[in-house]
Design an enzyme around this catalytic site. Structure first.
Site, PDB file in Angstrom:
ATOM      1  N   HIS A 167      -1.689 -32.981  -7.256  1.00 29.92           N
ATOM      2  CA  HIS A 167      -0.414 -33.328  -6.611  1.00 29.92           C
ATOM      3  C   HIS A 167       0.534 -33.968  -7.636  1.00 29.92           C
ATOM      4  O   HIS A 167       0.883 -35.147  -7.559  1.00 29.92           O
ATOM      5  CB  HIS A 167      -0.743 -34.305  -5.489  1.00 29.92           C
ATOM      6  CG  HIS A 167       0.340 -34.607  -4.526  1.00 29.92           C
ATOM      7  ND1 HIS A 167       1.595 -35.017  -4.904  1.00 29.92           N
ATOM      8  CD2 HIS A 167       0.361 -34.565  -3.174  1.00 29.92           C
ATOM      9  CE1 HIS A 167       2.321 -35.229  -3.820  1.00 29.92           C
ATOM     10  NE2 HIS A 167       1.600 -34.967  -2.752  1.00 29.92           N
ATOM     11  N   GLU A 271       2.783 -28.859  -7.141  1.00 28.50           N
ATOM     12  CA  GLU A 271       1.348 -29.071  -7.015  1.00 28.50           C
ATOM     13  C   GLU A 271       0.595 -27.740  -7.113  1.00 28.50           C
ATOM     14  O   GLU A 271       1.026 -26.742  -6.541  1.00 28.50           O
ATOM     15  CB  GLU A 271       1.048 -29.726  -5.665  1.00 28.50           C
ATOM     16  CG  GLU A 271       1.923 -30.945  -5.394  1.00 28.50           C
ATOM     17  CD  GLU A 271       1.822 -31.431  -3.951  1.00 28.50           C
ATOM     18  OE1 GLU A 271       0.753 -31.289  -3.328  1.00 28.50           O
ATOM     19  OE2 GLU A 271       2.828 -31.957  -3.441  1.00 28.50           O
TER      20      GLU A 271
HETATM   21  C1  BG6 Z   1       2.750 -33.355  -0.130  1.00 28.09           C
HETATM   22  C2  BG6 Z   1       2.745 -32.949   1.301  1.00 28.09           C
HETATM   23  O1  BG6 Z   1       1.814 -32.597  -0.822  1.00 28.09           O
HETATM   24  O2  BG6 Z   1       2.382 -34.727  -0.218  1.00 28.09           O
HETATM   25  C3  BG6 Z   1       3.732 -33.827   2.063  1.00 28.09           C
HETATM   26  O3  BG6 Z   1       3.072 -31.571   1.427  1.00 28.09           O
HETATM   27  C4  BG6 Z   1       3.363 -35.289   1.891  1.00 28.09           C
HETATM   28  O4  BG6 Z   1       3.726 -33.454   3.446  1.00 28.09           O
HETATM   29  C5  BG6 Z   1       3.295 -35.590   0.406  1.00 28.09           C
HETATM   30  O5  BG6 Z   1       4.337 -36.086   2.535  1.00 28.09           O
HETATM   31  C6  BG6 Z   1       2.892 -37.044   0.107  1.00 28.09           C
HETATM   32  O6  BG6 Z   1       1.694 -37.325   0.715  1.00 28.09           O
HETATM   33  P1  BG6 Z   1       1.095 -38.777   0.660  1.00 28.09           P
HETATM   34  O7  BG6 Z   1      -0.097 -38.776   1.585  1.00 28.09           O
HETATM   35  O8  BG6 Z   1       0.700 -39.039  -0.752  1.00 28.09           O
HETATM   36  O9  BG6 Z   1       2.176 -39.724   1.132  1.00 28.09           O
END
Ligand code: BG6
Length: 298
Positions: A167, A271
């Site tokens: 991510h 990602e």
């Molecule tokens: C992204 C998702 O990968 O991560 C989003 O598609 C999400 O929907 C974002 O809001 C952040 O996620 P998190 O759990 O780290 O706040």
């Protein structure tokens, strides 16, 4: 197991007292926390930092670090099965990974290899919701390029199925003048629009004009063109069926406690993932590797 570190790698106490490994060679500096095997810095010599970390990020057990490269595993978002929702993106980013190898290569690149098994993750909330035996191995190579390779092996006796994502939060001068190339013609699930069943087809480059949260079907290379910053970040990948593009924009940024209200223009997430219908199924003894390789050019 005690690992002998090359001179270019230092084990230290990082933010919040969490153990961190820092890499410094003539070629590159970088940083990875054992908490979540979370890469929080990669800066090739002569470049500005490529990874973005929020000034409000929390460095603490039980919290995912906001920025760098969280590992989403064994589910993505709220997951595909009821009961997997908390914590979002699975438990690997909250788990204590172990360093199993550290190697400096000729030329100044450094590979740190971290490992997580179901036994290592046993005390992490929600790990019990996914009661399967696995070994995840994460090879992080800091060099002029950053290469991340996540291998998951099914060490149990039944089939397993999982989602995964690297991510990556990329630092940009201004998301509003940043585009992502390489996704023209790809179809995507529009999570910002509620994630309805119909896939949308991308026309041209991706631009950021509102909250953006898309899961693209794409196995190809993406290029983040940071117009205001005058650089491009290329992302090549293998073993990945999806590219997720995310920017929270104004309201969602304000709603996140570990994300500064005004920080959304300074990052985009691109990602490398296998999510939703592209979840990976492994028979006992099988393994799968997903690799992402990042390079900065002018
Ligand atoms: C992204 C998702 O990968 O991560 C989003 O598609 C999400 O929907 C974002 O809001 C952040 O996620 P998190 O759990 O780290 O706040």
């Amino acid at each position: 197991m005690s690992i002998v570190l090359p001179d270019s790698v230092t084990a230290a106490e990082g933010e919040g007292g969490l153990p961190v490994l820092r890499v410094a060679t003539a070629l590159v500096t970088g940083e990875v926390y054992l908490h979540g095997a979370h890469v929080t810095a990669w800066t090739p010599a002569g470049a500005e930092p490529v990874l973005w970390v929020s000034s409000s990020a929390r460095f603490a057990a039980g919290e995912a670090i906001r920025g760098g490269v969280p590992i989403c595993f064994p589910w993505f978002g709220t997951g595909r099965e009821p009961g997997l929702a908390p914590p979002p993106h699975g438990f690997a980013r909250l788990a204590p990974w172990r360093l199993v190898a550290a190697e400096e290569h000729d030329g100044g690149a450094v590979t740190l290899t971290l490992e997580l098994t179901d036994a290592d993750a046993a005390d992490v909330p929600a790990a019990q919701d996914w009661p399967h035996a696995f070994t995840a191995t994460y090879a992080v190579t800091f060099g002029r390029e950053l290469t991340l390779a996540l291998t998951v092996e099914n060490t149990g006796e039944g089939e397993i199925s999982f989602e995964e994502a690297l991510h990556t939060y990329l630092a940009v001068a201004d998301a509003r003048t940043t585009t992502v190339q390489g996704l023209d013609g790809a179809t995507y699930l529009d999570k910002a629009a509620g994630g309805g069943p119909e896939l949308v087809t991308q026309r041209g480059d991706v631009t950021f004009t509102a909250e953006t949260d898309r899961v693209y079907d794409s196995t190809g290379t993406a290029v983040v063109v940071d117009e205001s910053g005058g650089r491009r970040i290329g992302i090549e990948k293998e073993g990945s069926a999806n590219t997720v593009v995310w920017n929270p924009w104004v309201d969602k940024a304000a709603a996140m406690p570990d994300y500064g209200d005004d920080e959304w223009p300074s990052m985009v997430c691109v990602e490398t993932a296998n999510a939703l219908d592209a979840a990976i199924a492994l028979a006992p003894g099988e393994r799968h590797t997903m690799t992402a390789r990042y390079a900065v050019t002018r």
